[in-house]
Design an enzyme around this catalytic site. Structure first.
Site: not given
Ligand code: PLP
Length: 393
Positions: A330, A244
């Site tokens: 991250c 969804t």
């Molecule tokens: N790719 C890059 C270069 C990022 O800096 C991030 C940051 O979190 C991501 C992917 C992942 O994105 P999301 O938080 O939307 O999963």
């Protein structure tokens, strides 16, 4: 004027939702709450038309057709769908992929997953400036290569990669080209034809949209990219991504794209000046500091600095009034030295003494001055403590 604390300089981790984005989203939580797949009543129609408006706004920013935009839960999902989706769709043609050592884990770990499943992946290095050489891509291509994936801008050090050149090389060989453009979209131009990409991942929360919503651009003509969906279900998004639709989030993503299109140029100029102010002041007032990544070929608001003879964690702890990052947020809670800095050849000690400053819409020149003063104070204090400790031994 007193500076409001704490100061947020971690916009590469995430950004606040812009007030105009939130205003666009609000009705889709409250009154227009329909399911965009409900085809037989007005609530569904309103939701669907909001989703299609947002698809158009994303397409306008990327310079692609609306139908080429697939909504996802964010860039982690977009990267997974692009890489695994292409790999499994084209596995009969070849089982070789090329990426770079400085990618986000969403790309690197998707590649590792494929390696366990019989694919071969080449991880290209970056040079000392944090830039991948397109000639290396040309040399790594084989008759078995089905996909090249290279990021637009690095999340840690901010360097911008020569995608247009890599795209030309891929096109000439008929190899599909994906880019994780998360850190570039909304900050620098990211038009799919100019970059020469066939797939592109983005996420709303890096440019003043909400968390948990993103998109994958998938080229529909010349070539028409095939994808094996990574989520089975109701066949939403033309079968490319079931589930969804997150209507308020998608509306927010669309509004963030439109906002970025209108503000990008002026904001890039403003942030470049603030970033340069930060580096100029730090390098004037502190010795033994190093800028990581190319001085100019970088995102307007990103600066990554190593402070010699300082313990990075102690430094971060002493800067409680400033939100910066030791690497990237991250890789949750990781204390390993960044794989990006390692790929650049930065030694372990220096990698541990590094800070990423990422500036954004709310950053002011007063904040930059405050951050510089605090850093000079703390770096000087920690260095003198370390030299006293060394003298006492
Ligand atoms: N790719 C890059 C270069 C990022 O800096 C991030 C940051 O979190 C991501 C992917 C992942 O994105 P999301 O938080 O939307 O999963």
């Amino acid at each position: 004027m007193t500076t409001k604390l704490p100061i947020y300089m971690d916009h590469n981790a995430t950004t606040p939702v812009a007030p105009e984005v939130l205003a666009a989203m609000t009705p889709y939580f409250l009154t227009e709450f329909g399911n965009a797949a409900s085809r037989n009543h007005a609530f569904g129609w309103a939701a669907e038309s909001a989703v299609e408006k947002a698809r158009g706004q994303v397409a306008a920013l990327l310079g692609c057709k609306p139908i080429e935009v697939v909504f996802t839960s964010g860039a982690t999902e977009s990267d997974n769908l692009a890489i695994k989706g292409v790999a499994y769709a084209y596995r009969d043609r070849g089982r070789h992929l090329i990426t770079t050592q400085i990618e986000h884990p969403a790309v690197l770990d998707s590649c590792k997953h494929l390696e366990k499943d019989g694919f071969e992946v080449t991880y290209l290095p970056a040079d000392r400036r944090g830039i991948v050489n397109p000639d290396d891509v040309a040399q790594a291509l084989t008759s078995k290569t089905i996909l090249v994936s290279a990021m637009l801008a690095n999340n840690e050090i901010g360097t911008i990669q020569p995608l247009a050149e890599i795209g030309r090389i891929c096109k000439a060989k008929g190899v599909l080209f994906h880019s994780d453009a998360v850190q570039g979209v909304g900050k620098i131009p990211a038009r799919v034809d100019e970059l020469g990409v066939d797939l592109l991942s983005l996420t709303a929360h890096k440019f003043y949209g909400p968390k948990g919503v993103g998109a994958l651009y998938v080229r529909m003509g010349n070539p028409r990219v095939r994808l094996i969906p990574q989520m089975d279900g109701g066949g939403h998004e033309k079968g490319r991504r079931s589930g969804t639709l997150n209507v308020p989030g998608i509306v927010g993503l669309g509004a963030a794209c439109e906002l970025a299109a209108g503000t990008m140029d002026a904001e890039a100029t403003r942030l470049t000046a603030l970033r340069d102010q930060l580096w100029a002041a730090l390098s004037l007032r502190l010795t033994h500091i190093h800028l990581n990544g190319d001085r100019y070929q970088r995102l307007p608001g990103t600066l990554h600095v190593s402070f010699e003879f300082v313990n990075g964690e102690a430094l971060l702890l002493s800067l409680k009034d400033i939100a910066v990052s030791a690497g990237s947020a991250c890789s949750t809670g990781s204390t390993h030295p960044s794989h990006v800095l390692r790929a650049l050849g930065v030694g372990e000690d220096l990698a541990h003494s590094s800070i990423r400053f990422s500036l954004g819409r709310g950053t002011t020149t007063e904040e930059v001055t405050y951050v510089v003063n605090r850093l000079v104070e703390e770096v000087t204090r920690l260095r003198s403590m370390a030299s006293h400790a060394a003298a006492a031994h």
